[in-house]
Motif scaffolding. Structure first.
Motif, short mmCIF file in Angstrom:
data_model
loop_
_atom_site.label_atom_id
_atom_site.label_comp_id
_atom_site.label_asym_id
_atom_site.label_seq_id
_atom_site.Cartn_x
_atom_site.Cartn_y
_atom_site.Cartn_z
N LEU A 1 45.53 19.71 37.65
CA LEU A 1 46.60 20.70 37.71
C LEU A 1 46.94 21.27 36.35
N GLY B 1 51.89 17.74 42.07
CA GLY B 1 51.31 16.61 41.35
C GLY B 1 51.83 15.26 41.81
N PHE C 1 54.36 20.51 39.01
CA PHE C 1 54.39 19.16 38.45
C PHE C 1 54.94 18.14 39.46
N LYS D 1 44.36 13.84 39.39
CA LYS D 1 45.00 14.99 40.02
C LYS D 1 45.88 15.74 39.03
N MET D 2 46.68 15.01 38.25
CA MET D 2 47.57 15.68 37.29
C MET D 2 46.78 16.47 36.26
#
Length: 319
Positions: free
Chosen positions: A152, A62, A58, A148-149
């Protein structure tokens, strides 16, 4: 509810964004008595976790923070930390530091990876839950960070929100914002301000990523919290408004018609490292009965540099 985070001070060292939310916005900020500054801006956010792997995914992969650790701590310092932080004798931890070295002035995260399970301060990602809520991460491309987050595997309170905020001259500037759901029910607010507006905190020019730049908390008694911050730490109340949500399309994803007080506090003269407080007025906030402090998992402590620790302690005793 009063100050619910454990506070610590550094001696000898140097959610949610303040943006327009749907509908409303009466400013209730009154002139504050001027006191000698006691504290600087937010320096460190301490987060307790049970999962190093998820936390690194995270915060490092991230949000782009660099990681140092585990940091070696000698036995004497560890004992002092245990006492200061109220850590039980049967719980140990590894300490990691998460920083953004190429964005001077950004706060750091002190990640405590616990060796024994503890309750989480929050039982869900609901924005109605009381206690420490989020950290803010200004950036230059919120759409890219949002994508992107999600790649993930991290969700958010709502889809990326795009809206405009009026300037004093009548023009407007755009805001892009997402409140991401992180480990241990901690939120990270990704936020971008466009049309020439400075971001809400230092940003790494090479990556376009910044923060932590601020932190937010949901409280039941914002008057008590604000009195502590202004009276004891010498901070200043920069904005104090009442907002009303219009549907669940906003970043907070709270029920339609929810009214809340939204207060923003800065160290005197600071431009970042601020604190945000949400105090719901017509809906009940939620709690799972877990104290919002270490060693419970989540955001358990804020750290501020101070100019005179004895003076701060005197003011706290007087309060």
């Amino acid at each position: 509810m009063g100050p619910v985070l454990r506070w610590s001070w550094l001696l000898g060292v140097a959610l949610m964004a303040p943006a327009a939310l749907p509908a409303g916005g009466a400013d209730r900020c009154q002139p504050q008595p001027r006191r000698r500054a006691a504290s600087g801006p937010l320096h460190t956010v301490t987060v307790a976790t049970a999962s190093l792997a998820e936390s690194l995914l995270f915060y490092r992969d991230g949000l782009g923070l660099s990681v140092t650790g585990p940091v070696w701590v000698d036995a004497q310092t560890r004992a002092r930390q245990r006492t200061l932080w109220g850590m039980p004798n049967d719980i140990g931890w590894d300490l990691y530091l998460l920083r953004r070295p190429d964005a001077p002035g950004a706060a750091s995260i002190r990640l405590l990876v616990l060796d024994a399970p503890t309750p989480a301060i929050h039982s869900s990602w609901s924005a109605l839950q009381r206690g420490p809520f989020s950290m803010g991460f200004p950036n230059e491309d919120q759409e890219a960070l949002d994508a992107k987050m999600r790649r993930l595997g991290f969700g958010s309170l709502n889809v990326i929100e795009k809206y405009t905020v009026p300037r004093r001259d009548g023009t407007v500037y755009p805001i892009h914002e997402t409140i991401f759901n992180g480990p241990d029910f901690v939120h990270a607010v990704g936020i971008y301000r466009g049309d020439g507006m400075a971001q809400l905190g230092p940003v790494d020019a090479a990556t376009g990523l910044g923060g932590p730049a601020y932190s937010a908390q949901v409280v039941d008694d914002s008057d008590a919290m604000l009195a502590f911050l202004t009276g004891v730490l010498g901070m200043e109340l920069r904005s104090d408004r009442t907002w009303k949500s219009a549907g669940t399309e906003g970043a907070l994803n709270v029920p339609d018609g929810t009214i809340f007080r939204f207060s923003i506090v800065y160290a005197m003269g600071a431009t970042s490292g601020h604190l945000l407080f949400v105090d719901y007025e017509n809906v009940a906030s939620l709690s799972n009965g877990v104290a919002p402090r270490l060693p419970n998992r989540g955001i358990g402590m804020w750290t501020f540099p101070v100019t005179d620790l004895d003076e701060v302690l005197r003011r706290a005793t007087d309060k």
